[in-house]
Design a protein around this motif. Structure first.
Motif, PDB file in Angstrom:
ATOM      1  N   MET A 287       0.818  -1.194   0.000  1.00  0.00           N
ATOM      2  CA  MET A 287       0.000   0.000   0.000  1.00  0.00           C
ATOM      3  C   MET A 287       0.865   1.263   0.000  1.00  0.00           C
ATOM      4  SD  MET A 287      -3.089   0.853  -0.069  1.00  0.00           S
ATOM      5  CE  MET A 287      -4.343   1.943   0.426  1.00  0.00           C
ATOM      6  N   HIS A 288       1.995   1.217   0.719  1.00  0.00           N
ATOM      7  CA  HIS A 288       2.896   2.372   0.793  1.00  0.00           C
ATOM      8  C   HIS A 288       3.418   2.743  -0.594  1.00  0.00           C
ATOM      9  CE1 HIS A 288       5.846   5.161   2.263  1.00  0.00           C
ATOM     10  NE2 HIS A 288       6.812   4.477   1.671  1.00  0.00           N
ATOM     11  N   ARG A 289       3.799   1.742  -1.392  1.00  0.00           N
ATOM     12  CA  ARG A 289       4.313   1.995  -2.737  1.00  0.00           C
ATOM     13  C   ARG A 289       3.232   2.620  -3.614  1.00  0.00           C
ATOM     14  NH1 ARG A 289       9.295   1.616  -3.743  1.00  0.00           N
ATOM     15  NH2 ARG A 289      10.536  -0.207  -3.372  1.00  0.00           N
ATOM     16  N   PHE A 290       1.979   2.184  -3.447  1.00  0.00           N
ATOM     17  CA  PHE A 290       0.876   2.730  -4.225  1.00  0.00           C
ATOM     18  C   PHE A 290       0.660   4.202  -3.888  1.00  0.00           C
ATOM     19  CE2 PHE A 290      -3.695   3.487  -4.985  1.00  0.00           C
ATOM     20  CZ  PHE A 290      -3.683   3.295  -6.356  1.00  0.00           C
ATOM     21  N   ARG A 291       0.703   4.549  -2.611  1.00  0.00           N
ATOM     22  CA  ARG A 291       0.561   5.953  -2.186  1.00  0.00           C
ATOM     23  C   ARG A 291       1.700   6.789  -2.769  1.00  0.00           C
ATOM     24  NH1 ARG A 291      -0.447   5.142   4.082  1.00  0.00           N
ATOM     25  NH2 ARG A 291      -2.439   4.087   3.926  1.00  0.00           N
ATOM     26  N   GLN A 292       2.897   6.247  -2.715  1.00  0.00           N
ATOM     27  CA  GLN A 292       4.045   6.948  -3.255  1.00  0.00           C
ATOM     28  C   GLN A 292       3.876   7.178  -4.756  1.00  0.00           C
ATOM     29  OE1 GLN A 292       7.723   4.791  -2.715  1.00  0.00           O
ATOM     30  NE2 GLN A 292       8.777   6.672  -2.091  1.00  0.00           N
ATOM     31  N   PHE A 293       3.366   6.184  -5.462  1.00  0.00           N
ATOM     32  CA  PHE A 293       3.120   6.308  -6.898  1.00  0.00           C
ATOM     33  C   PHE A 293       2.111   7.416  -7.172  1.00  0.00           C
ATOM     34  CE2 PHE A 293       0.381   5.225 -10.498  1.00  0.00           C
ATOM     35  CZ  PHE A 293       1.314   5.268 -11.520  1.00  0.00           C
ATOM     36  N   ILE A 294       1.051   7.482  -6.388  1.00  0.00           N
ATOM     37  CA  ILE A 294       0.021   8.498  -6.575  1.00  0.00           C
ATOM     38  C   ILE A 294       0.601   9.896  -6.324  1.00  0.00           C
ATOM     39  CG2 ILE A 294      -2.125   9.434  -5.623  1.00  0.00           C
ATOM     40  CD1 ILE A 294      -3.058   6.554  -5.260  1.00  0.00           C
ATOM     41  N   ILE A 295       1.404  10.028  -5.286  1.00  0.00           N
ATOM     42  CA  ILE A 295       2.009  11.320  -4.983  1.00  0.00           C
ATOM     43  C   ILE A 295       2.921  11.750  -6.126  1.00  0.00           C
ATOM     44  CG2 ILE A 295       3.655  12.482  -3.467  1.00  0.00           C
ATOM     45  CD1 ILE A 295       2.434  10.789  -1.164  1.00  0.00           C
ATOM     46  N   PHE A 296       3.756  10.858  -6.626  1.00  0.00           N
ATOM     47  CA  PHE A 296       4.659  11.194  -7.722  1.00  0.00           C
ATOM     48  C   PHE A 296       3.870  11.527  -8.989  1.00  0.00           C
ATOM     49  CE2 PHE A 296       8.153   8.532  -5.589  1.00  0.00           C
ATOM     50  CZ  PHE A 296       8.598   9.638  -4.888  1.00  0.00           C
ATOM     51  N   ALA A 297       2.777  10.803  -9.239  1.00  0.00           N
ATOM     52  CA  ALA A 297       1.941  11.081 -10.408  1.00  0.00           C
ATOM     53  C   ALA A 297       1.308  12.468 -10.300  1.00  0.00           C
ATOM     54  CB  ALA A 297       0.861  10.016 -10.556  1.00  0.00           C
ATOM     55  N   LEU A 298       0.851  12.834  -9.105  1.00  0.00           N
ATOM     56  CA  LEU A 298       0.275  14.157  -8.889  1.00  0.00           C
ATOM     57  C   LEU A 298       1.325  15.238  -9.133  1.00  0.00           C
ATOM     58  CD1 LEU A 298      -1.914  16.148  -7.901  1.00  0.00           C
ATOM     59  CD2 LEU A 298      -1.013  15.779  -5.603  1.00  0.00           C
ATOM     60  N   LEU A 299       2.500  15.072  -8.560  1.00  0.00           N
ATOM     61  CA  LEU A 299       3.562  16.060  -8.726  1.00  0.00           C
ATOM     62  C   LEU A 299       3.944  16.214 -10.192  1.00  0.00           C
ATOM     63  CD1 LEU A 299       5.831  15.235  -5.658  1.00  0.00           C
ATOM     64  CD2 LEU A 299       4.224  17.132  -5.909  1.00  0.00           C
ATOM     65  N   GLU A 300       4.034  15.118 -10.895  1.00  0.00           N
ATOM     66  CA  GLU A 300       4.378  15.170 -12.315  1.00  0.00           C
ATOM     67  C   GLU A 300       3.269  15.834 -13.120  1.00  0.00           C
ATOM     68  OE1 GLU A 300       5.172  12.121 -15.973  1.00  0.00           O
ATOM     69  OE2 GLU A 300       5.851  11.513 -13.991  1.00  0.00           O
ATOM     70  N   SER A 301       2.009  15.567 -12.781  1.00  0.00           N
ATOM     71  CA  SER A 301       0.896  16.123 -13.549  1.00  0.00           C
ATOM     72  C   SER A 301       0.805  17.633 -13.445  1.00  0.00           C
ATOM     73  CB  SER A 301      -0.426  15.496 -13.110  1.00  0.00           C
ATOM     74  OG  SER A 301      -0.805  15.972 -11.824  1.00  0.00           O
ATOM     75  N   ILE A 302       1.294  18.214 -12.363  1.00  0.00           N
ATOM     76  CA  ILE A 302       1.254  19.674 -12.221  1.00  0.00           C
ATOM     77  C   ILE A 302       2.584  20.314 -12.577  1.00  0.00           C
ATOM     78  CG2 ILE A 302      -0.557  19.634 -10.482  1.00  0.00           C
ATOM     79  CD1 ILE A 302       1.620  20.211  -8.375  1.00  0.00           C
TER      80      ILE A 302
END
Length: 112
Positions: A1-16
């Motif tokens: 679950m931790h890796r999934f949260r990290q992926f979402i955070i990185f995806a958000l940062l990249e999208s903006i």
């Protein structure tokens, strides 16, 4: 679950377009306050470390649905920028035309 949260955070940062550097477990990044609207879209952001309470209040109002001055007048500002850009293009074309006429006249004067 931790890796999934990290992926979402990185995806958000990249999208903006948020830029950061990573070295091992350390990060280097600019300071950023991000304000989301009710649909979780970015409504406003403030870069840096020196922001006032007024800056935060304005950003919160914008995120709550109130528009700022630029948003309220964006159509007029866009029209003004287009008009100014057209005037600059016309002025540049006129300048180039005058320059070519003067050069031609100077060439003809030297030739005679």
């Amino acid at each position: 679950m931790h890796r999934f949260r990290q992926f979402i955070i990185f995806a958000l940062l990249e999208s903006i377009g948020f830029q950061y550097g990573k070295a091992g477990r350390e990060f280097a990044h600019p300071n950023l306050l991000m304000f989301l609207d009710s649909n979780l879209r970015i409504a406003k952001w403030i870069y840096g470390t020196d922001y006032s309470g007024r800056d935060v209040d304005v950003a919160l109002k914008i995120a709550a649905g109130e528009s700022d001055w630029i948003c309220q007048h964006s159509e007029w500002l866009y029209a003004l920028l287009l008009f100014a850009g057209s005037l600059l293009c016309v002025a540049l074309a006129y300048y180039v035309l005058q320059l070519s006429v003067l050069r031609r006249a100077a060439r003809d004067a030297v030739g005679n």
